[in-house]
Design an enzyme around this catalytic site. Structure first.
Site, short mmCIF file in Angstrom:
data_model
loop_
_atom_site.label_atom_id
_atom_site.label_comp_id
_atom_site.label_asym_id
_atom_site.label_seq_id
_atom_site.Cartn_x
_atom_site.Cartn_y
_atom_site.Cartn_z
N ASP B 179 40.57 24.88 26.12
CA ASP B 179 39.83 24.66 27.37
C ASP B 179 40.65 25.24 28.54
O ASP B 179 41.15 26.35 28.42
CB ASP B 179 39.53 23.17 27.55
CG ASP B 179 38.47 22.91 28.60
OD1 ASP B 179 38.86 22.62 29.76
OD2 ASP B 179 37.29 23.02 28.28
N TYR B 318 36.28 24.96 40.70
CA TYR B 318 36.08 25.67 41.97
C TYR B 318 37.23 26.63 42.21
O TYR B 318 37.04 27.81 42.52
CB TYR B 318 35.97 24.67 43.12
CG TYR B 318 35.60 25.31 44.44
CD1 TYR B 318 36.52 26.06 45.16
CD2 TYR B 318 34.31 25.17 44.95
CE1 TYR B 318 36.17 26.66 46.35
CE2 TYR B 318 33.95 25.77 46.16
CZ TYR B 318 34.90 26.51 46.85
OH TYR B 318 34.55 27.11 48.03
N HIS B 373 35.81 21.27 19.95
CA HIS B 373 36.49 21.65 21.17
C HIS B 373 37.81 20.91 21.37
O HIS B 373 38.79 21.49 21.84
CB HIS B 373 35.54 21.40 22.34
CG HIS B 373 36.02 21.88 23.66
ND1 HIS B 373 36.06 23.22 23.99
CD2 HIS B 373 36.47 21.21 24.73
CE1 HIS B 373 36.52 23.34 25.23
NE2 HIS B 373 36.78 22.15 25.71
#
Lengths: 405, 408
Positions: B179, B318, B373
């Protein structure tokens, strides 16, 4: 099944008010980056101020009393495969008997109260301009309408419900006004009931699929020459900015509305921030008061099916983001009027409005944004009066109901 | 500047009380009939978990277990961002020359993803290498402070990693991540590769698409994809999954990459909102992992009680995408630092296998038939097995760290 127009008053229970009060008391705020302003989302100081106002100053019962001055009703409308949905709506008749029946449809995060300022203008009687009988429903899942209980309530189901509501009220033929999802659903209504029942319609957010070579060769060529066409580029750059920076809500609501729904149902400030972001960003310098914002959010908080139900509309209209909002619709020749407001974030080149339908009326304004009926009721009412009034391109589309005494 | 301090997790009673008061006032949404998982986390799951959170889950017991891990904090100075107090697990092996390994989690992960790997990696045995393991809480996650100003991205995270490892006396080390742990690994290796990071491993191998100029053979491979898919159904299915995920599974990504603050109000204020937001990923991103309610609630509680609050974590999206405008790998390129890749079938975005060559000098690849994952959490033996193979005697990255080959 009750098939009559039952008068309706908004009457939130004391228990619900108390729960809201308790939750606001237990509020836990996040932190914020220095100098973030609006870059990362709604600023913390705005939410803190609004929360404090909600706790200490905002008077819901007073707002409720004002809302209840509007003539509201509920009626069961039967939708194929979904049974009867109890629909809430404002229905204000004009004193002019032959007023034009107009269906006003809100979007997201809007609601039926967006009609409140334009209502007196549209229903006013005058020799100078046409008058309208106005029907402003809460879409299923919003405001005080029931929500569909099973999956699959997509574009044509909404259209069916809206159409049947007009028939129920005795309006075999009617016109339609909408923005945001109200515009999108207008496309569906025009496709399903155009000409026969929907005689003409108006949109303050005219947008559709982009042109393709086969469907609209000229507009497609326009699209290709865009890098060299400054005006077109400018018009599209605002839309592009919105697409890049403002579409998170769309992606979440179109794919995992239930996951989001837990937050919206449980957290007043979560709901406040989620909606206020759009109220702030999508208007054109509208001077929101804290009371206005909190009333708006409260209608969502106290909505009949709860705040998680309304966001599902994005999932249903797009098949879980498998396709665009207009699946199964096409261009129709139903007369269409469009109004362009400069603050509208979902903004396409004006020429592309012709992709939607038979544009008979166009109007461009220098003020106003996404919530046109709320921000610029006079301008929007004036457009409708011009479009449907004597000498207008949609005058007397409904035989026997030209809007004048 | 605070030097290393031992860290004990001790959530104040007032925080626990507030959580329970909120749980007592929870308001649930409705749900469509027969919705299942199609619209997001199902209501019956969330109701059951909330009930357990109120009545069964024992945070203090979980806290005691977490405190059995050797945890610390120390101040790390980051250029332009001042000092951040960073939390980490540091478990040394008994093997003196164990390989220093930095384990980096992602979102919605946390440092505890290392917990099952830890005993395996730090075990001493003649048959396989041992590791000294450092598992950091990323700034803004778990019990690390969050950056206070905008712009904390790849180079800044990498700086924190490197300074932490240097401060622990590890001039040279290896790196493991999935990740964001993978993405930040690419950044870290670009800046500190060879000199400090001697090799690295990822369980989420992905990178930019190959271009004609950088990787002509892979680019041609890409062009041939339709043919490849016609011949190789598995490859096609994998690509389809990635494609589907991009259309239907990226809502959280776009929101966090554009409006993390707006979302943050919900996550900070509503336990059930936070629970649903993360639980949805814990289930959909794992490969039939048999989550217990206690496991889920402990995981969510770490977010709920995190030092910076739950709104801070999402900002990484972001910052790393510059508000959804840019490339998460901006400023990085292929390096010759040895890299190993493990493929787990439940992983979300799957590159065709050959593309791992775009990450770096690919020296190790491993394909598994189980696991998703959260590989370290779901399949710790398999992941540890891969690291042992990669770094062990005869392995392609054996002895990369001078004087610390994992054996005494």
């Amino acid at each position: 099944m009750s098939n009559w127009a039952r008068p309706f008053t908004v009457d939130v229970s004391d228990a619900d008010l108390e729960l809201l009060r308790k939750k606001l008391e237990l509020v836990r705020f996040p932190d914020e980056l220095q100098g973030a302003d609006w870059e990362y989302g709604v600023p913390l100081e705005d939410i803190k101020r609004l929360t404090s106002h909600w706790r200490h100053s905002f008077d819901w019962r007073k707002a409720e009393a004002e809302i209840n001055k509007f003539p509201q009703f509920t009626t069961d409308i039967e939708v194929d495969d979904y049974g009867a949905l109890n629909v809430h709506y404002v229905h204000q008749k004009s004193t002019v008997e032959n007023a034009v029946p107009l269906l006003f449809v809100h979007g997201w995060p809007g609601h039926f109260l967006e009609v409140r300022k334009i209502l007196p203008l549209l229903t006013a009687a005058s020799a100078e301009h046409p008058s309208f009988h106005v029907v402003a429903p809460s879409l299923p899942g919003f405001g005080f309408s029931e929500a569909p209980s099973k999956p699959g309530f997509a574009g044509y189901r909404y259209a069916e419900l809206l159409h049947k509501l007009m028939l129920f009220l005795g309006y075999e033929e009617y016109v339609y006004q909408g923005g945001d999802l109200g515009h999108v659903l207008g496309v569906y209504v025009a496709n399903a009931y155009g000409h026969k029942h929907l005689k003409a319609w108006h949109s303050n957010m005219p947008f559709y699929r982009p042109p393709s070579l086969l469907s609209n060769p000229l507009l497609f060529l326009e699209l290709l020459t865009m890098p060299f066409n400054k005006t077109l580029s400018e018009q599209l750059s605002a839309a592009t900015r919105f697409r890049k920076k403002g579409m998170g809500y769309y992606q979440v609501q179109a794919t995992t509305p239930q996951t989001l729904g837990y937050s919206l149902a449980d957290s007043p400030i979560g709901l406040l921030a989620w909606i206020y972001e759009k109220l702030y960003k999508a208007v054109d310098h509208y001077p929101w008061t804290d009371d206005e914002v909190l009333e708006w959010i409260s209608v969502y908080w106290f909505s009949r099916p709860g705040p998680a139900a309304n966001v599902r509309i994005y999932y249903e209209l797009t098949g879980g983001n498998a396709h665009d909002l207009f699946e199964g619709t096409r261009w129709t020749s139903v007369p269409l009027g469009v109004s362009f407001f400069p603050g509208e974030p979902v903004r396409l080149p004006k020429s592309w409005a012709h992709l939607i339908g038979n544009v008979v009326f166009q109007s461009e304004h220098d003020a106003g944004g996404h919530f046109a009926a709320f921000e610029q009721p006079e301008k929007l009412a004036s457009d409708l009066r011009k479009m449907f009034g004597r000498g207008g391109p949609a005058y007397r589309v409904i035989s026997g109901k030209d809007g004048y005494a | 500047m605070a030097a290393e301090q031992p860290f004990t997790l001790a959530v104040p009673d007032a925080d626990l009380e507030l959580l329970h008061k909120k749980l007592d006032s929870v308001r649930f949404p409705d749900e469509l009939e027969g919705a299942g998982w199609n619209y997001g986390a199902p209501l019956s799951d969330i109701k059951r978990l909330v009930d357990h959170w109120k009545n069964g889950f024992d945070w203090r017991k979980a806290e005691t277990e977490i405190n059995k891990l050797p945890m610390f904090t120390r101040d790390i100075d980051v250029d332009g961002f001042g000092t951040l107090n960073i939390h980490y697990v540091h478990q040394k092996s008994q093997v003196k020359n164990a390989i220093p390994l930095l384990f980096v989690h992602g979102w919605p992960g946390d440092f505890l993803e290392v917990r099952k790997l830890l005993p395996i990696l730090t075990a001493s045995d003649a048959d396989h290498p041992s590791f000294h393991v450092v598992a950091i809480s990323l700034p803004g996650f778990g019990f690390s402070e969050a950056p206070k100003k905008p712009g904390f991205a790849g180079p800044q995270y990498a700086q924190v990693f490197n300074k932490l490892m240097l401060s622990l006396g590890y001039e040279e080390y290896v790196y493991q991540g999935g990740d964001w742990g993978h993405i930040l690994g690419m950044h870290a290796v670009n800046i500190y590769g060879h000199k400090h990071i001697k090799a690295w491993h990822t369980n989420m191998p992905m990178y930019r698409m190959p271009t004609l100029f950088q990787h002509p053979l892979l680019f041609l491979d890409m062009l041939r994809m339709p043919i490849t898919f016609a011949l190789n159904k598995t490859a096609k299915a994998q690509f389809q999954r990635g494609n589907d995920w991009r259309k239907t599974g990226m809502g959280y990504f776009i929101e966090q990459a554009t409006k993390p603050q707006t979302l943050g109000y919900s996550l900070a204020d509503s336990p059930v909102g936070l629970l649903a937001w993360i639980y949805e990923k814990l289930v959909t991103w794992t490969d039939k992992y048999p989550w217990s309610d206690d496991e889920v609630l402990e995981w969510i509680s770490v977010y709920w009680f995190s030092r910076a609050g739950p709104a801070a974590a999402g900002r990484i999206y972001y910052e790393m995408t510059e508000g959804n405008q840019g490339d998460i790998f901006r400023g990085t390129k292929w390096t010759s630092v040895p890299v190993g890749a493990s493929y787990f079938p439940g992983e979300l975005a799957r590159m065709p296998k050959g593309w791992a060559y775009t990450l770096g000098k690919l020296v190790f690849e491993s394909e598994h038939d189980k696991g998703g994952h959260f590989a370290a959490f779901e399949q710790p033996e398999k992941l540890a097995g891969d690291l042992r193979k990669m770094f062990g005697k005869g392995g392609p990255a054996h002895g990369v760290v001078s004087g610390k080959n994992g054996y005494d």
